[in-house]
Design an enzyme around this catalytic site. Structure first.
Site, PDB file in Angstrom:
ATOM      1  N   LYS A 221     -18.415 -14.281   3.078  1.00 37.40           N
ATOM      2  CA  LYS A 221     -18.800 -14.818   4.386  1.00 37.40           C
ATOM      3  C   LYS A 221     -19.273 -13.655   5.248  1.00 37.40           C
ATOM      4  O   LYS A 221     -18.536 -12.673   5.439  1.00 37.40           O
ATOM      5  CB  LYS A 221     -17.606 -15.526   5.028  1.00 37.40           C
ATOM      6  CG  LYS A 221     -17.911 -16.045   6.436  1.00 37.40           C
ATOM      7  CD  LYS A 221     -16.768 -16.893   6.965  1.00 37.40           C
ATOM      8  CE  LYS A 221     -17.036 -17.367   8.379  1.00 37.40           C
ATOM      9  NZ  LYS A 221     -15.989 -18.271   8.878  1.00 37.40           N
ATOM     10  N   LYS A 275     -21.739 -17.813   2.457  1.00 35.70           N
ATOM     11  CA  LYS A 275     -22.036 -18.339   3.784  1.00 35.70           C
ATOM     12  C   LYS A 275     -22.554 -17.239   4.690  1.00 35.70           C
ATOM     13  O   LYS A 275     -21.961 -16.164   4.690  1.00 35.70           O
ATOM     14  CB  LYS A 275     -20.739 -18.925   4.344  1.00 35.70           C
ATOM     15  CG  LYS A 275     -20.850 -19.470   5.739  1.00 35.70           C
ATOM     16  CD  LYS A 275     -19.494 -19.935   6.184  1.00 35.70           C
ATOM     17  CE  LYS A 275     -19.558 -20.281   7.657  1.00 35.70           C
ATOM     18  NZ  LYS A 275     -18.264 -20.538   8.214  1.00 35.70           N
TER      19      LYS A 275
HETATM   20  N1  LIG Z   1     -15.592 -21.793   9.074  1.00 33.37           N
HETATM   21  C1  LIG Z   1     -16.669 -22.686   9.244  1.00 33.37           C
HETATM   22  C2  LIG Z   1     -17.791 -22.096   9.994  1.00 33.37           C
HETATM   23  O1  LIG Z   1     -17.632 -20.997  10.502  1.00 33.37           O
HETATM   24  C3  LIG Z   1     -19.061 -22.851  10.081  1.00 33.37           C
HETATM   25  C4  LIG Z   1     -20.175 -22.043  10.622  1.00 33.37           C
HETATM   26  C5  LIG Z   1     -21.415 -22.800  10.992  1.00 33.37           C
HETATM   27  O2  LIG Z   1     -21.661 -23.938  10.615  1.00 33.37           O
HETATM   28  O3  LIG Z   1     -22.191 -22.169  11.705  1.00 33.37           O
END
Ligand SMILES: NCC(=O)CCC(=O)O
Ligand SMILES: [Mg+2]
Length: 353
Positions: A221, A275
């Site tokens: 992440k 992510k």
């Molecule tokens: N832990 C989940 C997220 O940080 C989602 C981030 C996003 O959709 O921008």
């Protein structure tokens, strides 16, 4: 051989065909366009397909009853009270979306330095898990594990002297995971990027007899600008002090992503995630090729917002951009995608038969 796959160039018989029937025809034996000449022909050679099985649908929760609140920076996405989330779970079932992900907007009065609401067995997420599982036990539910929706400072962990504490945070995350799993959550998804949290959570689940609860680790992440609208949705945009670069990854790195993923697999992750999504498809590909694990990507809020905003301005065809962006994840090797477009994509796929 000049090319690795397909027809070896050296073996190709190049013949000058005098007097072909078509005037000005180039002397081409190989014409890649033949395989694209009609929809049926394109379908025959298509390498990747997107199906509703590839979708995980993130929902935002808010306290109250019969309540739906538009998220300003995510046109088309709403915060839902638990009863409304149950209605969306029904929609997901009908659309054959296998799994929902739940994110709470925590009332500011419940936020504190320690994020203590995260471990309340009756918090909004746990209420929603119970309500959805009661009506639709067959749908999968994924719960995020991190403290940012619950802390007054908007960070994912505990802070002391401006430093995010690792090991102390992990102890709280284990308790958060346990209340969610006990409420009926199927997949625990630690998104905090603390070191050692996957092993600690696995141990905590196993000791509580929750052997079948899966872990999808947000393994790679990145500290990203693309999370902006999400922080708006969960109400941490205004409160966040500083940035998350001491725990989330530097966007310059991919070798480091492999080391992070390797650790999470060794610690017991059943599935791994990269992510954000589209700006990090190279990382998705490397992770999939290196570990051959179930690999997911998160098309985050900023990616959604960019496409939605451009579409709303008439600057691009929103539906086509949405479908193309989702297929790109499949091409990069992802087994599935968390996407705010999930219900729209599923509807589109259904209408295509
Ligand atoms: N832990 C989940 C997220 O940080 C989602 C981030 C996003 O959709 O921008
Ligand atoms: Mg890690």
């Amino acid at each position: 051989m000049a090319i690795k796959y397909g027809r070896p160039i050296e073996l190709r018989e190049v013949s000058r065909r005098e007097g072909t029937a078509v005037p000005h025809a180039l002397d081409l034996t190989v014409r890649p366009r033949r395989n694209r000449k009609a929809e049926w022909a394109r379908r025959m050679v298509r390498e990747n397909v997107l199906t509703t099985d590839d979708l995980i649908w993130p929902l935002f929760l808010i306290d109250g009853n019969n309540k739906r609140e538009q998220v300003t920076s995510m046109p088309g996405v709403e915060r839902l009270s638990v009863d409304q989330a149950v209605r969306e779970a029904e929609r997901a079932m009908k659309l054959t979306i296998p799994c929902l992900a739940l994110f709470p907007y925590t009332d500011p009065s419940l936020r504190d330095e320690e994020g203590s609401e995260a471990t309340n067995p009756d918090n909004l997420v746990c209420q929603a898990v119970r309500a959805i599982k009661k009506e639709f036990p067959e749908i999968g539910i994924l719960c995020d594990v991190a403290l940012d929706p619950f802390t007054s400072h908007g960070h994912d962990g505990l802070i002391s002297d401006g430093k995010i504490l690792n090991d102390e945070t992990v102890a709280v995350l284990v308790r958060q995971a346990l209340v969610q799993a006990e409420a009926g959550c199927d997949i625990i998804a630690p998104s905090d990027m603390m070191d050692g949290r996957v092993a600690a959570i696995r141990d905590g689940l196993d000791r509580s007899g929750l052997l079948d609860v899966q872990i999808m680790a947000y393994a790679a992440k990145y500290a990203s600008a693309f999370y902006g609208p999400f922080r708006d949705a969960i109400g941490s945009a205004k409160t966040l002090t500083g940035d998350k670069r001491t725990y989330q990854m530097d966007s310059a790195n991919t070798d480091e992503a492999l080391r992070e993923v390797e650790l999470d697999i060794a610690e017991g992750a059943d599935m791994v995630m990269v992510k954000p999504g589209m700006p990090y498809l190279d990382v998705v590909r490397r992770v999939k090729d290196t570990f051959a694990m179930p690999t997911f990507a998160y098309q985050v809020s900023g990616e959604y917002a960019m496409i939605a905003a451009a579409a709303n301005n008439g600057w691009l065809d929103g539906e086509r951009a949405m479908m193309e962006s989702l297929l790109a994840f499949k091409r990069a090797g992802a087994d599935g995608v968390l996407s705010y477009f999930a219900p729209k994509v599923a509807e589109k796929l259904r209408s295509q038969g």
